[in-house]
Design an enzyme around this catalytic site. Structure first.
Site, PDB file in Angstrom:
ATOM      1  N   ALA A  13      25.571 -15.202 -99.102  1.00 14.66           N
ATOM      2  CA  ALA A  13      24.968 -14.614 -97.900  1.00 14.66           C
ATOM      3  C   ALA A  13      24.901 -13.092 -97.959  1.00 14.66           C
ATOM      4  O   ALA A  13      23.960 -12.483 -97.448  1.00 14.66           O
ATOM      5  CB  ALA A  13      25.755 -15.051 -96.663  1.00 14.66           C
ATOM      6  N   ARG A  25      26.619 -19.785 -92.844  1.00 12.21           N
ATOM      7  CA  ARG A  25      27.285 -20.944 -93.379  1.00 12.21           C
ATOM      8  C   ARG A  25      28.692 -20.676 -93.919  1.00 12.21           C
ATOM      9  O   ARG A  25      29.490 -21.591 -94.070  1.00 12.21           O
ATOM     10  CB  ARG A  25      26.400 -21.475 -94.515  1.00 12.21           C
ATOM     11  N   VAL A  93      19.396 -20.083 -98.592  1.00 10.53           N
ATOM     12  CA  VAL A  93      18.240 -20.976 -98.424  1.00 10.53           C
ATOM     13  C   VAL A  93      16.994 -20.193 -98.025  1.00 10.53           C
ATOM     14  O   VAL A  93      15.986 -20.766 -97.623  1.00 10.53           O
ATOM     15  CB  VAL A  93      18.535 -22.073 -97.365  1.00 10.53           C
ATOM     16  N   HIS A 111      21.873 -24.938-102.040  1.00  8.23           N
ATOM     17  CA  HIS A 111      21.833 -25.515-100.689  1.00  8.23           C
ATOM     18  C   HIS A 111      20.408 -25.787-100.224  1.00  8.23           C
ATOM     19  O   HIS A 111      20.163 -25.927 -99.027  1.00  8.23           O
ATOM     20  CB  HIS A 111      22.552 -24.595 -99.697  1.00  8.23           C
ATOM     21  N   CYS A 119      10.841 -35.081 -94.944  1.00  6.28           N
ATOM     22  CA  CYS A 119      10.907 -36.241 -94.069  1.00  6.28           C
ATOM     23  C   CYS A 119      12.127 -37.084 -94.439  1.00  6.28           C
ATOM     24  O   CYS A 119      12.364 -37.386 -95.608  1.00  6.28           O
ATOM     25  CB  CYS A 119       9.633 -37.069 -94.213  1.00  6.28           C
ATOM     26  N   CYS A 122      10.292 -40.834 -95.651  1.00  5.01           N
ATOM     27  CA  CYS A 122       9.494 -40.962 -96.882  1.00  5.01           C
ATOM     28  C   CYS A 122       9.759 -39.827 -97.874  1.00  5.01           C
ATOM     29  O   CYS A 122       9.223 -39.828 -98.970  1.00  5.01           O
ATOM     30  CB  CYS A 122       8.001 -41.044 -96.553  1.00  5.01           C
ATOM     31  N   CYS A 147       4.350 -40.596 -92.050  1.00  5.68           N
ATOM     32  CA  CYS A 147       5.014 -41.847 -91.682  1.00  5.68           C
ATOM     33  C   CYS A 147       5.684 -41.800 -90.312  1.00  5.68           C
ATOM     34  O   CYS A 147       6.244 -42.797 -89.860  1.00  5.68           O
ATOM     35  CB  CYS A 147       6.045 -42.221 -92.750  1.00  5.68           C
TER      36      CYS A 147
HETATM   37 ZN    ZN Z   1       7.534 -39.351 -93.795  1.00  5.30          ZN
END
Ligand code: ZN
Length: 241
Positions: A13, A25, A93, A111, A119, A122, A147
């Site tokens: 960080a 974090r 990140v 990380h 998602c 999916c 999805c």
């Molecule tokens: Zn999805």
């Protein structure tokens, strides 16, 4: 036969605070001090509770992390990579190493990245920017457009395991490197601590650039306490000479 020094740079960080990104974090980071906030980045509550997700999206919108710019510390590592083979192992990140100009293949994001969303059903990845646009347009909890599954940042949340492939690659780099730079990390948490040990056991020199003492200071060949955005450019200048 001569070979060029392989440099592994572990970044935490501290390298991004000059870019306006707080330590979320770390052991003293925001998430640890605020249990309410920590819920928003813990996979169990996030997956189960739409209200947690709504608050998490507002937090991401307000944090404005995508607008952050790389600083002199990030740029110094790009300069170093022009002279020596460098691999960056980052606990951050924010994607600022790549934004500063390091090729993605030279950066291992331990990380994950907050610049993409994934998602939960999916596993399709899309950009955080597009998801935040949907939040701004009035969707409180944007779902996967393929999805309908829950979207989360492509980061390792609390309660999630690190990507074993990335971790393995990081260990290999630590083992193979000749010089290990530990920059802006407290070195108190896995996997940072283990990577330092691996590097030192493999015979690498260790240079620590961190304002505060770390548990590995005794193993270090050199310790720099100055602010990273001044200490790191000076160190890189020396290493390139
Ligand atoms: Zn999805």
């Amino acid at each position: 036969m001569t070979r060029r020094t392989l440099v592994a740079a572990l970044t935490g960080a501290g390298i991004s605070t000059d870019s306006g990104i707080p330590d979320y974090r770390g052991p003293q980071g925001l998430w640890q001090r605020d249990p309410q906030a920590q819920q928003l980045v813990t996979i169990g509550p996030y997956r189960a509770d739409p209200d947690v997700r709504r608050r998490a999206w507002l937090m991401r919108r307000d944090a404005g992390a995508l607008a952050a710019e790389p600083n002199a510390g990030h740029r110094a590592l790009v300069d170093l990579a022009h002279t020596l083979p460098v691999r960056v192992l980052t606990q951050n990140v924010d994607g600022l190493h790549q934004l500063a100009g390091l090729p993605a293949r030279k950066v291992l994001e331990l990380h994950g990245t907050a610049r993409e969303v994934q998602c939960l059903r999916c596993h399709r990845r899309t950009t955080m920017a597009a998801a935040l646009d949907r939040v701004a347009a009035g969707e409180p909890d944007p779902a996967c457009l393929d999805c309908g599954g829950v979207l989360k940042p492509a980061t390792v949340m609390f309660g999630e395991a690190l990507d074993p492939v990335v971790l393995d690659q990081a260990r290999t780099v630590a083992q193979a490197c000749d010089l290990f730079l530990a920059i802006g990390s407290t070195l108190q948490v896995h996997p940072a601590a283990g990577l330092v040990e691996t590097a030192v056991e493999g015979g690498a020199r260790l240079i620590i650039v961190n304002a505060e003492p770390t548990p590995y200071d005794e193993l270090a060949d050199e310790i720099l306490r100055d602010p990273i955005s001044t200490a790191l450019p000076a160190l890189v200048h020396r290493l390139r000479a």
